[in-house]
Design a protein around this motif. Sequence first.
Motif, PDB file in Angstrom:
ATOM      1  N   ALA A   1       0.827  -1.209   0.000  1.00  0.00           N
ATOM      2  CA  ALA A   1       0.000   0.000   0.000  1.00  0.00           C
ATOM      3  C   ALA A   1       0.861   1.259   0.000  1.00  0.00           C
ATOM      4  O   ALA A   1       0.591   2.217  -0.740  1.00  0.00           O
ATOM      5  CB  ALA A   1      -0.930  -0.012   1.210  1.00  0.00           C
ATOM      6  N   LEU A   2       1.903   1.271   0.822  1.00  0.00           N
ATOM      7  CA  LEU A   2       2.782   2.433   0.893  1.00  0.00           C
ATOM      8  C   LEU A   2       3.527   2.640  -0.417  1.00  0.00           C
ATOM      9  O   LEU A   2       3.671   3.767  -0.896  1.00  0.00           O
ATOM     10  CB  LEU A   2       3.761   2.277   2.056  1.00  0.00           C
ATOM     11  CG  LEU A   2       3.161   2.331   3.460  1.00  0.00           C
ATOM     12  CD1 LEU A   2       4.236   2.091   4.514  1.00  0.00           C
ATOM     13  CD2 LEU A   2       2.476   3.671   3.701  1.00  0.00           C
ATOM     14  N   GLU A   3       3.991   1.541  -1.002  1.00  0.00           N
ATOM     15  CA  GLU A   3       4.685   1.617  -2.284  1.00  0.00           C
ATOM     16  C   GLU A   3       3.761   2.162  -3.373  1.00  0.00           C
ATOM     17  O   GLU A   3       4.194   2.877  -4.285  1.00  0.00           O
ATOM     18  CB  GLU A   3       5.216   0.240  -2.689  1.00  0.00           C
ATOM     19  CG  GLU A   3       6.465  -0.202  -1.963  1.00  0.00           C
ATOM     20  CD  GLU A   3       7.687   0.615  -2.371  1.00  0.00           C
ATOM     21  OE1 GLU A   3       7.770   1.006  -3.551  1.00  0.00           O
ATOM     22  OE2 GLU A   3       8.546   0.875  -1.509  1.00  0.00           O
ATOM     23  N   ALA A   4       2.476   1.831  -3.274  1.00  0.00           N
ATOM     24  CA  ALA A   4       1.512   2.258  -4.287  1.00  0.00           C
ATOM     25  C   ALA A   4       1.057   3.700  -4.079  1.00  0.00           C
ATOM     26  O   ALA A   4       0.439   4.282  -4.973  1.00  0.00           O
ATOM     27  CB  ALA A   4       0.299   1.334  -4.261  1.00  0.00           C
ATOM     28  N   GLY A   5       1.368   4.277  -2.909  1.00  0.00           N
ATOM     29  CA  GLY A   5       0.989   5.656  -2.645  1.00  0.00           C
ATOM     30  C   GLY A   5      -0.291   5.822  -1.859  1.00  0.00           C
ATOM     31  O   GLY A   5      -0.898   6.901  -1.866  1.00  0.00           O
ATOM     32  N   ALA A   6      -0.726   4.766  -1.147  1.00  0.00           N
ATOM     33  CA  ALA A   6      -1.944   4.854  -0.334  1.00  0.00           C
ATOM     34  C   ALA A   6      -1.729   5.773   0.863  1.00  0.00           C
ATOM     35  O   ALA A   6      -0.595   5.991   1.310  1.00  0.00           O
ATOM     36  CB  ALA A   6      -2.357   3.465   0.143  1.00  0.00           C
ATOM     37  N   GLU A   7      -2.825   6.311   1.381  1.00  0.00           N
ATOM     38  CA  GLU A   7      -2.747   7.222   2.520  1.00  0.00           C
ATOM     39  C   GLU A   7      -2.851   6.507   3.860  1.00  0.00           C
ATOM     40  O   GLU A   7      -2.305   6.962   4.856  1.00  0.00           O
ATOM     41  CB  GLU A   7      -3.870   8.269   2.422  1.00  0.00           C
ATOM     42  CG  GLU A   7      -3.727   9.202   1.229  1.00  0.00           C
ATOM     43  CD  GLU A   7      -4.816  10.258   1.191  1.00  0.00           C
ATOM     44  OE1 GLU A   7      -5.673  10.255   2.099  1.00  0.00           O
ATOM     45  OE2 GLU A   7      -4.817  11.066   0.257  1.00  0.00           O
ATOM     46  N   ASP A   8      -3.593   5.399   3.902  1.00  0.00           N
ATOM     47  CA  ASP A   8      -3.818   4.731   5.179  1.00  0.00           C
ATOM     48  C   ASP A   8      -4.192   3.278   4.925  1.00  0.00           C
ATOM     49  O   ASP A   8      -4.744   2.939   3.869  1.00  0.00           O
ATOM     50  CB  ASP A   8      -4.951   5.428   5.936  1.00  0.00           C
ATOM     51  CG  ASP A   8      -5.091   4.935   7.369  1.00  0.00           C
ATOM     52  OD1 ASP A   8      -4.109   4.388   7.906  1.00  0.00           O
ATOM     53  OD2 ASP A   8      -6.172   5.092   7.955  1.00  0.00           O
TER      54      ASP A   8
END
Length: 248
Positions: free
Chosen positions: A155-162
Amino acid sequence: MAGHSKFKNIMHRKGAQDKKRSNLFSKLSREITVAAKLGTPDPDMNPRLRLAVNTAKAQSMPKDNIQRAIDKATAGDDESYEEVRYEGYGPGGSAIIVEALTDNRNRTASNVRTIFSKNGGNLGASGSVAHGFERLGYIFYDADAGDEEKVLEAALEAGAEDIQSSDDGHEIWTGAEELHAVSSAMEKVLGEAKEVKLAWKPNLTTELDEKDAGVLLKLVDALDDDDDVQTVWGNYEISDEIMDKLDA
């Protein structure tokens, strides 16, 4: 960033409810057709259509049905649907947002108003409750998609916020405009998500007692059963204990 979330509860057990609705595929088809009409009929080039198709797949809608809905958009039919949002109040001070696709605004407004009034709610003016929600992108993966660390990293790698993980699965939040890009990036790592959609996430939730919860769920079910209503969102929170009693 991780923790327990009540959003699946707030969505009123959407998975279970969707399977019960006899008109589910009709609603999914309408969204697919509208999305294809507003853009290109190619899901890879049309983010809204891709979201609609992914949602249909997650609900086990046959590929032939999906393709027919897309083809309908390019067939030159006279059907024209309008997106309409209604806002209102349920029992216990709960706030509700209703999204609809309609070919007759007057009919839909009348039906939604009647449903609210007959089921312990009140239809409000435009903007009366939306200020208490945030428009975000929502992605849901079942628990078997991976452990919390793996999903968090993706998720972080994909640019998610939370991201919020629980025994039920993984909920990923992102900006509305970034939903398509984030979901596509996560799909490459984790496979196809169970749900990908634009959501109204409440800033604050209202916990309901058993009496108000019973009335609220009947209101949501009645709204869900209307042919023109696509999605129902709320800021209510119902404890697992009460939900179990109401499901019994």
